[in-house]
Scaffold this motif. Sequence first.
Motif, PDB file in Angstrom:
ATOM      1  N   HIS A 111       0.860  -1.065   0.035  1.00 39.01           N
ATOM      2  CA  HIS A 111      -0.010  -0.034  -0.151  1.00 39.01           C
ATOM      3  C   HIS A 111       0.906   1.288   0.062  1.00 39.01           C
ATOM      4  O   HIS A 111       2.096   1.165  -0.022  1.00 39.01           O
ATOM      5  CB  HIS A 111      -0.960   0.076   1.146  1.00 39.01           C
TER       6      HIS A 111
ATOM      7  N   GLY B 273      -1.446   4.272   4.597  1.00 38.67           N
ATOM      8  CA  GLY B 273      -2.393   3.193   4.123  1.00 38.67           C
ATOM      9  C   GLY B 273      -2.220   2.162   5.063  1.00 38.67           C
ATOM     10  O   GLY B 273      -1.626   2.084   6.025  1.00 38.67           O
TER      11      GLY B 273
ATOM     12  N   ASN C 278      -6.426  -1.820   2.605  1.00 39.99           N
ATOM     13  CA  ASN C 278      -7.132  -1.165   1.526  1.00 39.99           C
ATOM     14  C   ASN C 278      -7.302  -1.897   0.193  1.00 39.99           C
ATOM     15  O   ASN C 278      -7.987  -1.349  -0.425  1.00 39.99           O
ATOM     16  CB  ASN C 278      -5.911  -0.049   1.345  1.00 39.99           C
TER      17      ASN C 278
ATOM     18  N   ARG D 136     -12.898  13.469  11.904  1.00 36.32           N
ATOM     19  CA  ARG D 136     -13.215  13.540  10.556  1.00 36.32           C
ATOM     20  C   ARG D 136     -13.465  14.852  10.055  1.00 36.32           C
ATOM     21  O   ARG D 136     -13.000  15.530   9.088  1.00 36.32           O
ATOM     22  CB  ARG D 136     -14.528  12.532  10.277  1.00 36.32           C
TER      23      ARG D 136
ATOM     24  N   GLY E  30     -14.385  10.992   2.030  1.00 40.93           N
ATOM     25  CA  GLY E  30     -13.887   9.886   1.872  1.00 40.93           C
ATOM     26  C   GLY E  30     -12.287   9.604   2.342  1.00 40.93           C
ATOM     27  O   GLY E  30     -11.989   8.810   2.694  1.00 40.93           O
ATOM     28  N   ILE E  31     -11.641  10.700   2.221  1.00 41.46           N
ATOM     29  CA  ILE E  31     -10.295  10.737   2.535  1.00 41.46           C
ATOM     30  C   ILE E  31     -10.408  10.714   4.159  1.00 41.46           C
ATOM     31  O   ILE E  31      -9.575   9.912   4.957  1.00 41.46           O
ATOM     32  CB  ILE E  31      -9.297  11.830   2.237  1.00 41.46           C
TER      33      ILE E  31
ATOM     34  N   GLN F 115     -12.678   9.494   6.249  1.00 37.61           N
ATOM     35  CA  GLN F 115     -12.922   8.121   6.458  1.00 37.61           C
ATOM     36  C   GLN F 115     -11.727   7.202   6.461  1.00 37.61           C
ATOM     37  O   GLN F 115     -11.497   6.138   7.233  1.00 37.61           O
ATOM     38  CB  GLN F 115     -14.242   7.628   5.551  1.00 37.61           C
ATOM     39  N   TRP F 116     -11.087   7.387   5.264  1.00 37.25           N
ATOM     40  CA  TRP F 116      -9.829   6.389   4.897  1.00 37.25           C
ATOM     41  C   TRP F 116      -8.812   6.716   6.051  1.00 37.25           C
ATOM     42  O   TRP F 116      -8.167   5.803   6.654  1.00 37.25           O
ATOM     43  CB  TRP F 116      -9.454   6.687   3.705  1.00 37.25           C
TER      44      TRP F 116
ATOM     45  N   MET G 245      -8.988   5.028   9.575  1.00 35.71           N
ATOM     46  CA  MET G 245      -8.517   3.361   9.599  1.00 35.71           C
ATOM     47  C   MET G 245      -7.481   3.650  10.477  1.00 35.71           C
ATOM     48  O   MET G 245      -6.963   2.569  11.093  1.00 35.71           O
ATOM     49  CB  MET G 245      -8.506   2.971   8.467  1.00 35.71           C
ATOM     50  N   ASN G 246      -6.589   4.540  10.631  1.00 36.09           N
ATOM     51  CA  ASN G 246      -5.523   4.647  11.363  1.00 36.09           C
ATOM     52  C   ASN G 246      -5.584   4.956  12.922  1.00 36.09           C
ATOM     53  O   ASN G 246      -4.711   5.264  13.516  1.00 36.09           O
ATOM     54  CB  ASN G 246      -4.297   5.735  10.622  1.00 36.09           C
TER      55      ASN G 246
ATOM     56  N   TRP H  72      -6.534   6.730  -7.060  1.00 41.48           N
ATOM     57  CA  TRP H  72      -7.133   5.557  -6.184  1.00 41.48           C
ATOM     58  C   TRP H  72      -7.598   4.573  -7.347  1.00 41.48           C
ATOM     59  O   TRP H  72      -8.979   4.391  -7.307  1.00 41.48           O
ATOM     60  CB  TRP H  72      -8.173   5.900  -5.190  1.00 41.48           C
TER      61      TRP H  72
ATOM     62  N   VAL I 118     -10.150   1.820  -6.514  1.00 41.58           N
ATOM     63  CA  VAL I 118     -11.575   2.409  -6.182  1.00 41.58           C
ATOM     64  C   VAL I 118     -12.140   3.030  -7.122  1.00 41.58           C
ATOM     65  O   VAL I 118     -13.583   2.615  -7.327  1.00 41.58           O
ATOM     66  CB  VAL I 118     -11.365   3.185  -4.850  1.00 41.58           C
TER      67      VAL I 118
END
Length: 306
Positions: free
Chosen positions: A48, A52, A56, A179, A190-191, A193-194, A197-198, A287, A290
């Motif tokens: 990734h 990321g 992903n 967020r 979207g970024i 939310q991505w 994940m961290n 991406w 995606v």
Amino acid sequence: RVHGVYRNSEKIFFQHLKRFQSTTTLKYDVVKSRDSSIKITKTCLILHGILGSGRNWSTFSSKMSEKYPHIQFILADLRNHGKSSGFLPPHTVEQCAQDVLDLEKQISTRFDIICGHSFGGKVAIKLLDSIPKSTDLNPRQVWIFDSTPFPLKLENSTYKLLTFARSMKHPFSSRKDFREQIMSQGFSEGIAQWMEMNLSPTSSLPTQFIWRCDLNNIHEMYISATTINLINSLKFCYEKNISTHFVFGDKTETIPKSDINQIKQFTDLYPNRNEIQLHILPNAGHWIHVDNLSGLIQMFENSCLK
């Protein structure tokens, strides 16, 4: 933990196997068929990008496994990302490539196909000259997704996001608060939310969240990618007969056209060889997996999985 796809008529299950825990090698997920009658004949490693994690690429790998159950996919977390923590410096592209070699030795499985997205693409390119020619560990194919051998630029959205993330005060009171802070800097939902994940909940108060990645070390990794030029690594595609595919989204804003042209100029030095191929994926930006997942899978089918 099970994360799967179920095909009704053939009764084939797919799963993410438990992460292998180690303090000195990369953590990873395996996506493969659970049907023991199917022999695994190829292993594909996916790397990734900055900020990321291997997960992903879960959707891509699951769909590929459903169509091609003889291939298993290794979704690795690069050092300082996901659950791959505790690595000593230097935090460089070169050391990331060595991490992959160490992982390959640990699991005693040849990576027949290596895919790298963004920063992971640079690691994949570095692997071309990191694996000794005399060994049988060289991959048959390497796929570079929206990445080039040339130094990264500091003035891009990824570096802006990383810089802001390092300045954020935590723990965060909620995921929503996190967020909103990201989006306040002009990044999309979207970024945000991505990036979410961290995060991991704090041990003392599960309703608050902290980073589960090491942003300072990740910054070192990024800076390493701004100072390294890997164009000469491409000559090993020809010396080792490794089929290498560069895939760029037709709407990418991260790759200058001049970089793509320089790769074309390099391939012109070998006019009678076709080890290096360039592909443009329609309706896709950075991406690619995606934006146009079906198109990316079709590229694999045409060039790799016949």
